[in-house]
Scaffold this motif. Structure first.
Motif, PDB file in Angstrom:
ATOM      1  N   LEU A 175     -47.449  12.288  82.719  1.00 30.23           N
ATOM      2  CA  LEU A 175     -47.490  10.650  82.401  1.00 30.23           C
ATOM      3  C   LEU A 175     -48.142  10.198  83.542  1.00 30.23           C
ATOM      4  CD1 LEU A 175     -44.010  10.070  80.787  1.00 30.23           C
ATOM      5  CD2 LEU A 175     -46.195   9.876  79.712  1.00 30.23           C
ATOM      6  N   VAL A 176     -47.843  10.801  84.853  1.00 29.27           N
ATOM      7  CA  VAL A 176     -48.339  10.083  85.892  1.00 29.27           C
ATOM      8  C   VAL A 176     -49.679  10.563  86.444  1.00 29.27           C
ATOM      9  CG1 VAL A 176     -47.817   9.456  88.467  1.00 29.27           C
ATOM     10  CG2 VAL A 176     -46.080   9.646  86.697  1.00 29.27           C
ATOM     11  N   ASP A 177     -49.893  11.764  86.244  1.00 35.79           N
ATOM     12  CA  ASP A 177     -51.169  12.379  86.891  1.00 35.79           C
ATOM     13  C   ASP A 177     -51.492  13.596  86.127  1.00 35.79           C
ATOM     14  OD1 ASP A 177     -53.356  13.004  88.813  1.00 35.79           O
ATOM     15  OD2 ASP A 177     -52.084  14.844  89.656  1.00 35.79           O
ATOM     16  N   SER A 178     -51.805  13.664  84.926  1.00 34.07           N
ATOM     17  CA  SER A 178     -52.327  14.535  83.873  1.00 34.07           C
ATOM     18  C   SER A 178     -53.456  15.452  84.631  1.00 34.07           C
ATOM     19  CB  SER A 178     -52.535  14.253  82.536  1.00 34.07           C
ATOM     20  OG  SER A 178     -53.584  13.069  82.612  1.00 34.07           O
ATOM     21  N   ASP A 179     -53.557  16.608  84.602  1.00 34.55           N
ATOM     22  CA  ASP A 179     -54.791  17.449  84.894  1.00 34.55           C
ATOM     23  C   ASP A 179     -55.586  17.668  83.796  1.00 34.55           C
ATOM     24  OD1 ASP A 179     -56.623  19.521  85.508  1.00 34.55           O
ATOM     25  OD2 ASP A 179     -55.035  20.641  86.596  1.00 34.55           O
ATOM     26  N   PRO A 180     -57.009  17.141  83.712  1.00 35.80           N
ATOM     27  CA  PRO A 180     -57.787  17.276  82.489  1.00 35.80           C
ATOM     28  C   PRO A 180     -57.843  18.664  81.962  1.00 35.80           C
ATOM     29  CG  PRO A 180     -59.057  16.645  84.285  1.00 35.80           C
ATOM     30  CD  PRO A 180     -57.503  16.489  84.762  1.00 35.80           C
ATOM     31  N   HIS A 181     -57.775  19.714  82.999  1.00 38.36           N
ATOM     32  CA  HIS A 181     -57.779  21.196  82.227  1.00 38.36           C
ATOM     33  C   HIS A 181     -56.578  21.854  82.087  1.00 38.36           C
ATOM     34  CE1 HIS A 181     -61.894  20.555  83.702  1.00 38.36           C
ATOM     35  NE2 HIS A 181     -61.371  20.550  85.105  1.00 38.36           N
ATOM     36  N   ASP A 182     -55.557  21.027  81.991  1.00 39.53           N
ATOM     37  CA  ASP A 182     -54.238  21.683  81.776  1.00 39.53           C
ATOM     38  C   ASP A 182     -53.115  20.669  81.339  1.00 39.53           C
ATOM     39  OD1 ASP A 182     -52.255  23.450  81.802  1.00 39.53           O
ATOM     40  OD2 ASP A 182     -51.577  23.113  84.043  1.00 39.53           O
ATOM     41  N   PRO A 183     -53.684  20.263  80.004  1.00 34.11           N
ATOM     42  CA  PRO A 183     -52.912  19.130  79.154  1.00 34.11           C
ATOM     43  C   PRO A 183     -51.445  19.391  78.882  1.00 34.11           C
ATOM     44  CG  PRO A 183     -54.328  20.207  77.686  1.00 34.11           C
ATOM     45  CD  PRO A 183     -54.558  21.026  78.917  1.00 34.11           C
ATOM     46  N   LEU A 360     -38.687   4.964  81.358  1.00 27.37           N
ATOM     47  CA  LEU A 360     -39.388   3.614  81.901  1.00 27.37           C
ATOM     48  C   LEU A 360     -40.802   4.025  81.906  1.00 27.37           C
ATOM     49  CD1 LEU A 360     -36.935   3.318  85.083  1.00 27.37           C
ATOM     50  CD2 LEU A 360     -37.204   1.768  82.852  1.00 27.37           C
ATOM     51  N   LEU A 361     -41.151   5.047  82.258  1.00 32.87           N
ATOM     52  CA  LEU A 361     -42.654   5.377  82.245  1.00 32.87           C
ATOM     53  C   LEU A 361     -43.285   5.343  80.857  1.00 32.87           C
ATOM     54  CD1 LEU A 361     -43.255   8.219  84.729  1.00 32.87           C
ATOM     55  CD2 LEU A 361     -44.156   5.848  85.203  1.00 32.87           C
ATOM     56  N   ARG A 362     -42.444   5.894  79.726  1.00 32.13           N
ATOM     57  CA  ARG A 362     -43.011   5.755  78.276  1.00 32.13           C
ATOM     58  C   ARG A 362     -42.910   4.286  77.966  1.00 32.13           C
ATOM     59  NH1 ARG A 362     -39.043  10.143  77.303  1.00 32.13           N
ATOM     60  NH2 ARG A 362     -40.298  12.134  77.537  1.00 32.13           N
ATOM     61  N   LEU A 363     -41.963   3.557  78.156  1.00 32.99           N
ATOM     62  CA  LEU A 363     -41.749   2.077  77.951  1.00 32.99           C
ATOM     63  C   LEU A 363     -43.016   1.425  78.759  1.00 32.99           C
ATOM     64  CD1 LEU A 363     -40.341  -0.398  76.614  1.00 32.99           C
ATOM     65  CD2 LEU A 363     -39.056  -0.259  78.748  1.00 32.99           C
ATOM     66  N   GLY A 364     -43.394   1.657  79.907  1.00 28.75           N
ATOM     67  CA  GLY A 364     -44.481   0.904  80.607  1.00 28.75           C
ATOM     68  C   GLY A 364     -45.844   1.137  79.924  1.00 28.75           C
ATOM     69  N   ARG A 365     -46.041   2.587  79.649  1.00 28.73           N
ATOM     70  CA  ARG A 365     -46.981   2.862  78.821  1.00 28.73           C
ATOM     71  C   ARG A 365     -47.348   2.204  77.442  1.00 28.73           C
ATOM     72  NH1 ARG A 365     -50.109   8.489  79.499  1.00 28.73           N
ATOM     73  NH2 ARG A 365     -50.486   8.530  81.612  1.00 28.73           N
ATOM     74  N   ALA A 366     -46.178   2.163  76.951  1.00 29.07           N
ATOM     75  CA  ALA A 366     -46.077   1.545  75.418  1.00 29.07           C
ATOM     76  C   ALA A 366     -46.776  -0.112  75.616  1.00 29.07           C
ATOM     77  CB  ALA A 366     -44.906   1.592  74.684  1.00 29.07           C
ATOM     78  N   VAL A 367     -46.002  -0.597  76.497  1.00 23.81           N
ATOM     79  CA  VAL A 367     -46.344  -2.016  76.895  1.00 23.81           C
ATOM     80  C   VAL A 367     -47.868  -2.402  77.525  1.00 23.81           C
ATOM     81  CG1 VAL A 367     -45.826  -4.015  78.469  1.00 23.81           C
ATOM     82  CG2 VAL A 367     -43.990  -2.625  77.663  1.00 23.81           C
ATOM     83  N   VAL A 368     -48.163  -1.364  78.298  1.00 24.97           N
ATOM     84  CA  VAL A 368     -49.408  -1.645  78.577  1.00 24.97           C
ATOM     85  C   VAL A 368     -50.547  -1.223  77.466  1.00 24.97           C
ATOM     86  CG1 VAL A 368     -51.673  -0.652  80.052  1.00 24.97           C
ATOM     87  CG2 VAL A 368     -49.125  -0.893  81.079  1.00 24.97           C
ATOM     88  N   ASP A 379     -47.707  -2.173  88.965  1.00 21.83           N
ATOM     89  CA  ASP A 379     -47.484  -0.896  89.514  1.00 21.83           C
ATOM     90  C   ASP A 379     -47.934   0.248  88.612  1.00 21.83           C
ATOM     91  OD1 ASP A 379     -44.736  -1.960  91.586  1.00 21.83           O
ATOM     92  OD2 ASP A 379     -46.556  -1.963  91.949  1.00 21.83           O
ATOM     93  N   LEU A 380     -47.449  -0.019  87.337  1.00 17.09           N
ATOM     94  CA  LEU A 380     -47.696   1.088  86.386  1.00 17.09           C
ATOM     95  C   LEU A 380     -49.240   1.091  86.337  1.00 17.09           C
ATOM     96  CD1 LEU A 380     -45.033   0.807  83.656  1.00 17.09           C
ATOM     97  CD2 LEU A 380     -45.636   2.958  85.092  1.00 17.09           C
ATOM     98  N   ARG A 381     -50.141   0.034  86.160  1.00 22.84           N
ATOM     99  CA  ARG A 381     -51.485   0.036  85.638  1.00 22.84           C
ATOM    100  C   ARG A 381     -52.279   0.259  87.222  1.00 22.84           C
ATOM    101  NH1 ARG A 381     -53.845  -4.527  82.063  1.00 22.84           N
ATOM    102  NH2 ARG A 381     -55.245  -2.903  81.842  1.00 22.84           N
TER     103      ARG A 381
END
Length: 385
Positions: A175-183, A360-368, A379-381
């Motif tokens: 959620l915070v720092d996904s690796d494009p080669h390792d989803p 909290l992170l999932r909620l923040g993503r849903a809101v954004v 902060d989340l964005r």
């Protein structure tokens, strides 16, 4: 280590084996029932090293009934190399030699343990990761249920709790720092039970690091350090022994015995408190943006301030050729990123905290994602996304 030389295979599985006459038949049988693969394109190389039993003779006796080509080699490693890293290096080098001067598509070199049993989709899962662009694949493992049932209940409980917390941290990382080669879904295990890489990648890093303990982790660290794409595939899974009397110093058996003797022993050193993990991931993501040349407004200043580093030092780290060595260098340079060891007794609290952070992170993503784009000030964005 004499090895016959018929036509080169496309895939070689290298297995170091020391006094594994009891376990090796199940390992080889599991490779014989792999699904969705051409067995005639596979060679399995068993390197019987420093054995006091008839591991090699037993393997040779099984060869005629196997659908793949089985090569058996024997050696006696000198004391300075007679450890897990030395044995796996010798086995993988012997496996690589089976390719000869193979041309065409990049051959694949795998390794597993003589006391492991690959699940039926193990090879296919690795091949799928290569087809998606990976240079190397780190598989995962599950403990033998029969052997696990014999362990003390307290030990089984702590092992399950550690695995649960490790999975939470990996989901947090996605959620915070996904690796494009390792989803996602992914894991963070580097185990000799499931190693797969392109022959070119093996040669690019000079082969397996010949260290007494942790050769599997050292190999994947070298691959990432060379800028190669590593996939952590949950589908590439091997069933491993969890016996208390193992062969490798510093291996799973040693860890289990230590936890029985010291119930408050530290957990795996890749785990840390949830809030510290969140800070680490936010900093890693900010560095990833700087390294890729796509920083957000205020990135260098905010990251330098958060870590107490001069901006010039941060820029020099971000300018390193490959991201993962840059990240390792940033962690070495920043006292705020030093890891604090976790103990088994800390896990219940940290699991609860990790679950809260995920919510909290999932909620923040849903809101954004559900609102119109606005100024990137939250902060989340900003720092966390």
């Amino acid at each position: 280590m004499p090895i016959s030389s018929p036509s080169p295979p496309h895939l070689v599985i290298a297995i170091p084996a020391r006094d594994e006459a009891d376990q090796l038949p199940a390992c080889l049988a599991a490779l014989a029932v792999q699904q969705g693969v051409q067995q005639d394109a596979i060679a399995v190389l068993v390197l019987a090293n420093n054995c006091s039993d008839d591991t090699a003779g037993l393997a040779r006796s099984l060869a005629p009934a196997l659908p793949y080509r089985l090569e058996v080699a024997e050696c006696c490693l000198p004391p300075r190399r007679a450890h897990a890293g030395g044995a796996r290096r010798a086995a993988m080098d012997a496996g690589a030699a089976l390719f000869g001067a193979a041309s065409g598509p990049d051959p694949l070199l795998f390794s597993t343990d003589a006391d492991g049993r690959a699940t039926p989709g193990w090879i296919a899962a690795n091949l799928a990761a290569f087809a998606a662009g990976a240079d190397a694949v780190a598989g995962t493992y599950a403990t033998d249920p029969t052997e696990a049932a014999l362990l003390p209940a307290s030990l089984r409980r702590w092992e399950a709790m550690e695995a649960r917390y490790a999975a939470l941290l990996e989901e947090l990382a996605t959620l915070v720092d996904s690796d494009p080669h390792d989803p996602w879904p992914r894991h963070a295990v580097h185990s000799g039970a499931s190693i797969a890489l392109r022959l070119s990648a093996y040669r690019a890093v000079g082969g397996l690091p010949e260290v007494p303990v942790g050769e599997d982790r050292a190999l994947f660290a070298a691959l990432l350090g060379a800028g190669l794409r590593v996939r952590h595939s949950p589908a590439a899974r091997v069933i491993v022994s969890c016996r208390l009397e193992g062969r490798a110093v510093g291996g799973m058996a040693d860890t289990l015995r230590q936890r029985l003797a010291q119930p408050d022993a530290p957990v795996d050193d890749r785990l840390e408190p949830a809030l510290a993990a969140l800070l680490r991931l936010r900093c890693r993501h900010a560095l990833r943006r700087l390294h890729s040349g796509r920083p957000r407004l205020g990135d260098p200043a905010r990251l330098a301030l958060a870590l107490g580093l001069p901006r010039e030092r941060l820029r020099a780290i971000a300018a390193m050729p490959h991201f993962w060595p840059a990240w390792e260098e940033l962690q070495r340079a920043a006292p705020a990123l030093r890891r604090r060891p976790l103990r088994l007794a800390d896990l219940p609290v940290e699991i609860a905290r990790g679950r809260t952070l995920l919510k909290l992170l999932r909620l923040g993503r849903a809101v954004v994602s559900g609102r119109a784009a606005g100024p990137a000030g939250s902060d989340l964005r900003g720092f966390a996304r």
